[in-house]
Design an enzyme around this catalytic site. Sequence first.
Site, mmCIF file in Angstrom:
data_model
loop_
_atom_site.group_PDB
_atom_site.id
_atom_site.type_symbol
_atom_site.label_atom_id
_atom_site.label_comp_id
_atom_site.label_asym_id
_atom_site.label_seq_id
_atom_site.Cartn_x
_atom_site.Cartn_y
_atom_site.Cartn_z
ATOM 1 N N ASP A 222 0.890 -1.164 0.000
ATOM 2 C CA ASP A 222 0.000 0.000 0.000
ATOM 3 C C ASP A 222 0.928 1.214 0.000
ATOM 4 O O ASP A 222 1.682 1.423 0.962
ATOM 5 C CB ASP A 222 -0.887 -0.008 1.247
ATOM 6 N N VAL A 223 0.872 2.029 -1.064
ATOM 7 C CA VAL A 223 1.850 3.119 -1.199
ATOM 8 C C VAL A 223 1.705 4.199 -0.125
ATOM 9 O O VAL A 223 2.579 5.050 0.015
ATOM 10 C CB VAL A 223 1.805 3.787 -2.603
ATOM 11 N N ASN B 262 3.412 5.199 -10.001
ATOM 12 C CA ASN B 262 2.245 5.162 -10.898
ATOM 13 C C ASN B 262 0.938 4.909 -10.165
ATOM 14 O O ASN B 262 -0.129 5.295 -10.664
ATOM 15 C CB ASN B 262 2.502 4.072 -11.955
ATOM 16 N N TYR C 15 -8.924 15.288 -7.804
ATOM 17 C CA TYR C 15 -7.931 14.529 -8.583
ATOM 18 C C TYR C 15 -6.917 15.488 -9.200
ATOM 19 O O TYR C 15 -5.703 15.270 -9.129
ATOM 20 C CB TYR C 15 -8.677 13.745 -9.660
ATOM 21 N N THR D 11 -8.092 2.057 -19.549
ATOM 22 C CA THR D 11 -7.699 1.120 -18.486
ATOM 23 C C THR D 11 -8.902 0.925 -17.553
ATOM 24 O O THR D 11 -9.929 1.590 -17.692
ATOM 25 C CB THR D 11 -6.533 1.662 -17.630
HETATM 26 N N1 LIG Z 1 -6.282 5.757 -17.383
HETATM 27 C C1 LIG Z 1 -6.210 7.055 -17.632
HETATM 28 O O1 LIG Z 1 -6.939 7.594 -18.503
HETATM 29 C C2 LIG Z 1 -5.215 7.915 -16.886
HETATM 30 C C3 LIG Z 1 -5.015 9.226 -17.342
HETATM 31 C C4 LIG Z 1 -4.111 10.042 -16.675
HETATM 32 C C5 LIG Z 1 -3.413 9.556 -15.590
HETATM 33 N N2 LIG Z 1 -3.630 8.288 -15.154
HETATM 34 C C6 LIG Z 1 -2.878 7.838 -13.974
HETATM 35 O O2 LIG Z 1 -2.151 6.670 -14.304
HETATM 36 C C7 LIG Z 1 -1.969 5.876 -13.121
HETATM 37 C C8 LIG Z 1 -2.401 4.454 -13.388
HETATM 38 O O3 LIG Z 1 -3.787 4.457 -13.709
HETATM 39 P P1 LIG Z 1 -4.494 3.301 -14.537
HETATM 40 O O4 LIG Z 1 -5.386 3.960 -15.502
HETATM 41 O O5 LIG Z 1 -3.523 2.301 -14.988
HETATM 42 O O6 LIG Z 1 -5.439 2.703 -13.376
HETATM 43 P P2 LIG Z 1 -5.738 1.210 -12.875
HETATM 44 O O7 LIG Z 1 -6.869 1.352 -11.936
HETATM 45 O O8 LIG Z 1 -5.859 0.287 -14.037
HETATM 46 O O9 LIG Z 1 -4.405 0.829 -12.081
HETATM 47 C C9 LIG Z 1 -4.039 1.475 -10.883
HETATM 48 C C10 LIG Z 1 -3.382 0.451 -9.971
HETATM 49 O O10 LIG Z 1 -2.996 1.124 -8.768
HETATM 50 C C11 LIG Z 1 -3.272 0.263 -7.681
HETATM 51 N N3 LIG Z 1 -3.429 1.006 -6.435
HETATM 52 C C12 LIG Z 1 -4.467 1.814 -6.087
HETATM 53 N N4 LIG Z 1 -4.277 2.270 -4.833
HETATM 54 C C13 LIG Z 1 -3.097 1.750 -4.393
HETATM 55 C C14 LIG Z 1 -2.368 1.851 -3.194
HETATM 56 N N5 LIG Z 1 -2.825 2.575 -2.137
HETATM 57 N N6 LIG Z 1 -1.203 1.187 -3.088
HETATM 58 C C15 LIG Z 1 -0.749 0.436 -4.120
HETATM 59 N N7 LIG Z 1 -1.399 0.290 -5.275
HETATM 60 C C16 LIG Z 1 -2.565 0.947 -5.414
HETATM 61 C C17 LIG Z 1 -4.549 -0.454 -8.087
HETATM 62 O O11 LIG Z 1 -4.735 -1.663 -7.340
HETATM 63 C C18 LIG Z 1 -4.315 -0.690 -9.564
HETATM 64 O O12 LIG Z 1 -3.705 -1.937 -9.810
HETATM 65 C C19 LIG Z 1 -2.757 6.587 -12.017
HETATM 66 O O13 LIG Z 1 -1.879 7.382 -11.246
HETATM 67 C C20 LIG Z 1 -3.734 7.450 -12.789
HETATM 68 O O14 LIG Z 1 -4.146 8.571 -12.044
HETATM 69 C C21 LIG Z 1 -4.512 7.441 -15.782
#
Ligand SMILES: NC(=O)c1ccc[n+]([C@@H]2O[C@H](COP(=O)([O-])OP(=O)(O)OC[C@H]3O[C@@H](n4cnc5c(N)ncnc54)[C@H](O)[C@@H]3O)[C@@H](O)[C@H]2O)c1
Length: 269
Positions: free
Chosen positions: A63-64, A90, A156, A193
């Site tokens: 857990d980060v 990430n 956010y 995603t």
């Molecule tokens: N998907 C998009 O459109 C998008 C756009 C801009 C930025 N982002 C950013 O990219 C990153 C990844 O997002 P994604 O789309 O792959 O989402 P996702 O939900 O597919 O993956 C996120 C992962 O983070 C893990 N996670 C959540 N809380 C956690 C915690 N407390 N400790 C450890 N792990 C934890 C989740 O279990 C999950 O596996 C995020 O920071 C998100 O804000 C995503």
Amino acid sequence: MGQVEGKVALITGGASGIGAACAETLAREGAKVVLTDLDGARGEALAAKLRSAGREARFLHQDVTDEGRWAEVVAETERLFGGLHVLVANAGIAVMAAVFDMTLADWRRQTAVNLDGVFLSVKHAVPAMRRAGRGGSVVLMSSVAGLRGSAGLAGYSATKGAVRLFAKSVAMECAAARDGVRVNSVHPGIIETAIWGKMPAGLPDGRNAPLDPQAIAAQGVPLGEPGQASDVADGVLFLASDASRHMTGSELVIDGGMTAGRVGNLAAR
Ligand SMILES: NC(=O)c1ccc[n+]([C@@H]2O[C@H](COP(=O)([O-])OP(=O)(O)OC[C@H]3O[C@@H](n4cnc5c(N)ncnc54)[C@H](O)[C@@H]3O)[C@@H](O)[C@H]2O)c1
């Protein structure tokens, strides 16, 4: 030779979406990867899949937001692979709510993961990079929401905008220390995603519908379609590799043109 051959990379949120794509891409390009996540089943499965393809990969549950666990994860990475050279911070969550309806508990939960987690990642990973003595690359996952505002995403955006300037400030601390550690932020747009399905979609107009990245991208992404996690991972690979050796404190925007402007016939407006 892979583009990150011989480097050790730690990727948070590595079980899903962008983090999983980063783990696959960096491992394919020769890095030894440690992926961490709350989701043990998916994280273990991805690490096993990478190992069966001949890559070096381990999953650690994390857990980060837990500082004690950060010290353990970094120590375990050094023990497993002999050092640390790349951090991809990430892990993140998105809580969608009009700011006037947002609870303080949701605000704090989101800030804890998206901002406190990033602070802790840097605090614990950079000293390990310094111990490894070969410089390093820190990649912090921000968003286009860290570059501009969006209704329904104020909390956010606050976290992602903070990550953007946190990256620049840490970049300056590392530059001043002449430690060879570079720090950059990545700003994805609409990426297909699982995150979209996890958002409590209390939309500002009162609708509570699941969000569809395809439909959102058709409206708001000049290239007309959402990006894929691998599109972001390719940018992360560049920042992790020595090809970006003169870049620090910069922003890599991977958004299909979202922040560049709008397409459309001006005469028709
Ligand atoms: N998907 C998009 O459109 C998008 C756009 C801009 C930025 N982002 C950013 O990219 C990153 C990844 O997002 P994604 O789309 O792959 O989402 P996702 O939900 O597919 O993956 C996120 C992962 O983070 C893990 N996670 C959540 N809380 C956690 C915690 N407390 N400790 C450890 N792990 C934890 C989740 O279990 C999950 O596996 C995020 O920071 C998100 O804000 C995503």
